[in-house]
Motif scaffolding. Sequence first.
Motif, PDB file in Angstrom:
ATOM      1  N   SER A 138      11.022  -2.171  -2.992  1.00  0.00           N
ATOM      2  CA  SER A 138       9.644  -2.151  -3.631  1.00  0.00           C
ATOM      3  C   SER A 138       9.190  -3.508  -3.840  1.00  0.00           C
ATOM      4  O   SER A 138       7.880  -3.809  -3.441  1.00  0.00           O
ATOM      5  CB  SER A 138       9.340  -1.671  -5.179  1.00  0.00           C
ATOM      6  OG  SER A 138       9.788  -0.296  -5.161  1.00  0.00           O
ATOM      7  N   TYR A 141       7.501  -4.681  -0.619  1.00  0.00           N
ATOM      8  CA  TYR A 141       5.824  -4.152  -0.429  1.00  0.00           C
ATOM      9  C   TYR A 141       4.838  -5.065  -1.320  1.00  0.00           C
ATOM     10  O   TYR A 141       3.701  -4.647  -0.987  1.00  0.00           O
ATOM     11  CB  TYR A 141       5.970  -2.636  -1.026  1.00  0.00           C
ATOM     12  CG  TYR A 141       6.385  -1.698   0.126  1.00  0.00           C
ATOM     13  CD1 TYR A 141       5.654  -1.023   0.964  1.00  0.00           C
ATOM     14  CD2 TYR A 141       7.721  -1.336  -0.152  1.00  0.00           C
ATOM     15  CE1 TYR A 141       6.126   0.082   1.808  1.00  0.00           C
ATOM     16  CE2 TYR A 141       8.307  -0.400   0.971  1.00  0.00           C
ATOM     17  CZ  TYR A 141       7.523   0.308   1.587  1.00  0.00           C
ATOM     18  OH  TYR A 141       8.010   1.141   2.659  1.00  0.00           O
ATOM     19  N   THR A 146      -0.570  -1.435   2.351  1.00  0.00           N
ATOM     20  CA  THR A 146       0.092  -0.465   2.885  1.00  0.00           C
ATOM     21  C   THR A 146      -0.642   0.426   3.559  1.00  0.00           C
ATOM     22  O   THR A 146      -0.138   1.398   4.331  1.00  0.00           O
ATOM     23  CB  THR A 146       1.172   0.324   1.882  1.00  0.00           C
ATOM     24  OG1 THR A 146       0.343   0.641   0.907  1.00  0.00           O
ATOM     25  CG2 THR A 146       2.353  -0.684   1.381  1.00  0.00           C
ATOM     26  N   LYS A 182       5.233   5.319  -0.496  1.00  0.00           N
ATOM     27  CA  LYS A 182       4.668   4.230  -0.412  1.00  0.00           C
ATOM     28  C   LYS A 182       3.523   4.036   0.525  1.00  0.00           C
ATOM     29  O   LYS A 182       2.650   3.240   0.258  1.00  0.00           O
ATOM     30  CB  LYS A 182       5.634   3.008  -0.435  1.00  0.00           C
ATOM     31  CG  LYS A 182       6.569   3.199  -1.467  1.00  0.00           C
ATOM     32  CD  LYS A 182       7.813   2.012  -1.438  1.00  0.00           C
ATOM     33  CE  LYS A 182       8.757   2.207  -2.569  1.00  0.00           C
ATOM     34  NZ  LYS A 182       8.345   1.781  -3.880  1.00  0.00           N
ATOM     35  N   SER A 183       3.739   4.694   1.619  1.00  0.00           N
ATOM     36  CA  SER A 183       2.665   4.377   2.608  1.00  0.00           C
ATOM     37  C   SER A 183       2.812   5.450   3.772  1.00  0.00           C
ATOM     38  O   SER A 183       4.034   5.851   3.942  1.00  0.00           O
ATOM     39  CB  SER A 183       3.103   2.979   3.369  1.00  0.00           C
ATOM     40  OG  SER A 183       2.359   2.947   4.606  1.00  0.00           O
TER      41      SER A 183
END
Length: 234
Positions: A138, A141, A146, A182-183
Amino acid sequence: MIIAANLKTNLTRKQTAEYIAELENYVSNGSTQEVLVFPAMSSLDSYDGKVIVGAQNAYPTQNGAFTGEIGTEQLDEFGIKTILIGHSERRHVLGETQEELVKKFNFYKELGYKIVYCIGEPLEKREAGKEEMMKYISTQYKGIDTSYENLIIAYEPVWAIGTGLTPTLEDIENIHTDLKEKSTAPLLYGGSVKVTNAQEVLALKNVDGILVGSAALYVEHFCTMIGYAQKLQK
Ligand code: PGA
């Protein structure tokens, strides 16, 4: 699918030109895969064709006093609009911080570059358990948009790069499924992908392609992997 070769610090300018010519010849024979190649900096050139040539690295600048780096003035000369950012060797061998990577990301995003952004955990984070590992990932990121339309993410466990070791297929699929939350950007797997495992990796759910280092140095092996992707018709 997206099949990418990271040639790292390998091949001369002449060998790279021959490599790309062979690849182009293969790809132009009916392949519908998106094929990317990241040659060494001194081998960059203008290439016309289906194969997309990108930079392994560049500084977030047009030009200036940044000894040893290149900027968009040099990339523009060859019409390069694709860049690899955050590769584990840049993070861990060359010491690029997340903050520096975010600057680079934002600069090239602003210019509309196709960005292959790499993430992945070192062995001690993997061994610390899933929660620790995902917490670490994480942080990679942080500061990254993203939802950027020209983003491709490459998940490459640091301990699997150039070592011949890979997570199990089940592990790859599970991590990719988590990362997709997340993306929604295309998600590649990288780390010791070879002709002998590429087919099964490509077949996994939530794997949209592969980023290949050592095994891609043999153009015929790389072409075989593109062929696997073509057969899967994902
Ligand atoms: P590898 O490298 O295929 O040699 O493990 C992958 C990468 O560094 O992108």
